[in-house]
Scaffold this motif. Structure first.
Motif: not given
Length: 117
Positions: A8-32
């Motif tokens: 997350g962060g501060l961005v101007q309108a029209g801009g882009s951001l990429r959020l990440s969700c990192a998993a630990s303790g599991t394999i993320i692909s088994i989750l929705d």
């Protein structure tokens, strides 16, 4: 199992951001995995989701602007947000749903996205 949202962060309108969700303790692909957001005074709303099978869904308000994807080797899910608008300003949360035996929900701490107009 822990889910950690970042990007997350501060961005101007029209801009882009990429959020990440990192998993630990599991394999993320088994989750929705879902991204929710909550703006001040508003209820938490579903933004986008990706199932363990790879199917995706989006809120109407973000269709065509946001893309959810999963990187299995990195055990992470991403939310690419393009064409950001001031109304996208919110705290974004990563949610994981285990829908197998003994279903369970996992939530990460949120990451703030602020879009300035």
């Amino acid at each position: 199992v822990q889910l950690q949202a970042s990007g997350g962060g501060l961005v101007q309108a029209g801009g882009s951001l990429r959020l990440s969700c990192a998993a630990s303790g599991t394999i993320i692909s088994i989750l929705d995995i879902n991204w929710y957001r909550q703006a001040p005074g508003n209820q938490r709303e579903l933004v986008a989701g990706i199932t363990s099978g790879g199917s995706t869904n989006y809120a109407d308000s973000v269709k065509g602007r946001f893309t959810i994807s999963r990187d299995d080797p990195k055990n992470a899910v991403y939310l690419q947000m393009n064409g950001l608008k001031s109304e996208d300003t919110a705290v974004y949360y990563c949610n994981g749903e285990w829908r197998g035996f003994l279903p369970k929900s996992y939530w990460g701490k949120g990451t703030q996205v602020t879009v300035s107009s």
